[in-house]
Design a protein around this motif. Sequence first.
Motif, PDB file in Angstrom:
ATOM      1  N   THR A   1      43.266  46.655  42.207  1.00  0.00           N
ATOM      2  CA  THR A   1      43.737  45.316  41.858  1.00  0.00           C
ATOM      3  C   THR A   1      42.578  44.417  41.454  1.00  0.00           C
ATOM      4  O   THR A   1      41.538  44.406  42.130  1.00  0.00           O
ATOM      5  N   ARG A   2      42.756  43.672  40.360  1.00  0.00           N
ATOM      6  CA  ARG A   2      41.752  42.703  39.923  1.00  0.00           C
ATOM      7  C   ARG A   2      41.759  41.499  40.870  1.00  0.00           C
ATOM      8  O   ARG A   2      42.713  41.275  41.599  1.00  0.00           O
ATOM      9  N   GLN A   3      40.692  40.721  40.847  1.00  0.00           N
ATOM     10  CA  GLN A   3      40.528  39.582  41.749  1.00  0.00           C
ATOM     11  C   GLN A   3      41.623  38.530  41.574  1.00  0.00           C
ATOM     12  O   GLN A   3      41.868  37.742  42.482  1.00  0.00           O
ATOM     13  N   ASN A   4      42.330  38.549  40.454  1.00  0.00           N
ATOM     14  CA  ASN A   4      43.407  37.579  40.228  1.00  0.00           C
ATOM     15  C   ASN A   4      44.759  38.084  40.738  1.00  0.00           C
ATOM     16  O   ASN A   4      45.781  37.457  40.511  1.00  0.00           O
ATOM     17  N   GLY A   5      44.757  39.249  41.416  1.00  0.00           N
ATOM     18  CA  GLY A   5      45.984  39.803  41.972  1.00  0.00           C
ATOM     19  C   GLY A   5      46.722  40.740  41.032  1.00  0.00           C
ATOM     20  O   GLY A   5      47.722  41.344  41.428  1.00  0.00           O
ATOM     21  N   VAL A   6      46.258  40.864  39.795  1.00  0.00           N
ATOM     22  CA  VAL A   6      46.904  41.750  38.827  1.00  0.00           C
ATOM     23  C   VAL A   6      46.456  43.183  39.086  1.00  0.00           C
ATOM     24  O   VAL A   6      45.257  43.459  39.211  1.00  0.00           O
TER      25      VAL A   6
ATOM     26  N   ASP B   1      46.620  47.446  33.574  1.00  0.00           N
ATOM     27  CA  ASP B   1      46.012  46.264  32.974  1.00  0.00           C
ATOM     28  C   ASP B   1      44.557  46.561  32.652  1.00  0.00           C
ATOM     29  O   ASP B   1      43.942  47.432  33.271  1.00  0.00           O
TER      30      ASP B   1
ATOM     31  N   THR C   1      36.069  46.706  47.775  1.00  0.00           N
ATOM     32  CA  THR C   1      35.926  45.942  46.543  1.00  0.00           C
ATOM     33  C   THR C   1      34.664  46.364  45.797  1.00  0.00           C
ATOM     34  O   THR C   1      33.610  46.537  46.407  1.00  0.00           O
TER      35      THR C   1
ATOM     36  N   ASP D   1      35.099  41.162  36.335  1.00  0.00           N
ATOM     37  CA  ASP D   1      36.183  41.486  37.261  1.00  0.00           C
ATOM     38  C   ASP D   1      35.642  42.144  38.528  1.00  0.00           C
ATOM     39  O   ASP D   1      34.683  42.917  38.493  1.00  0.00           O
ATOM     40  N   GLU D   2      36.289  41.825  39.635  1.00  0.00           N
ATOM     41  CA  GLU D   2      36.071  42.526  40.898  1.00  0.00           C
ATOM     42  C   GLU D   2      37.341  43.313  41.172  1.00  0.00           C
ATOM     43  O   GLU D   2      38.446  42.776  41.051  1.00  0.00           O
TER      44      GLU D   2
END
Length: 138
Positions: free
Chosen positions: A121-126, A88, A18, A94-95
């Motif tokens: 992948t972004r921390q929101n799962g996207v 995206d 990460t 963002d992480e």
Amino acid sequence: MTTTTAAVTVGQQAEPKTYGPLTRTDFVKYQGASGDFHPLHHDDVFARETGFPSVFSVGMLQAGMLASYVTDWMGVENLRRFKIRFADKVWPGDELTCSATVTDILDAADGRRAVLEVTCTRQNGVVALVGDAEFLLN
């Protein structure tokens, strides 16, 4: 932390890594290194006037993170192909988590190759980036 590529097997996964949280300063540093000074990546007023909620990352910043991550695992000297698709935007704060999975082992003219699916992948799962890479196996 390069792996011994001769021991690679289908289904094997790299330890995820990460990065971040990313900042506007990270974006500007990358712009300086790359020479891409488009204001969408550093000028908040311009970004908002263009319809975005804020500045966002130059896509090649996270592509470089993903490339470094996977070559740290398999060895840059073994890289034969690296292909990504931007999926995206990446925003300040963002992480990003990079991951890679071996999906196939191929016979090629230059030897056996591992085919990897790679994602960022972004921390929101996207998923921000998705792609694949091929590495020569020793």
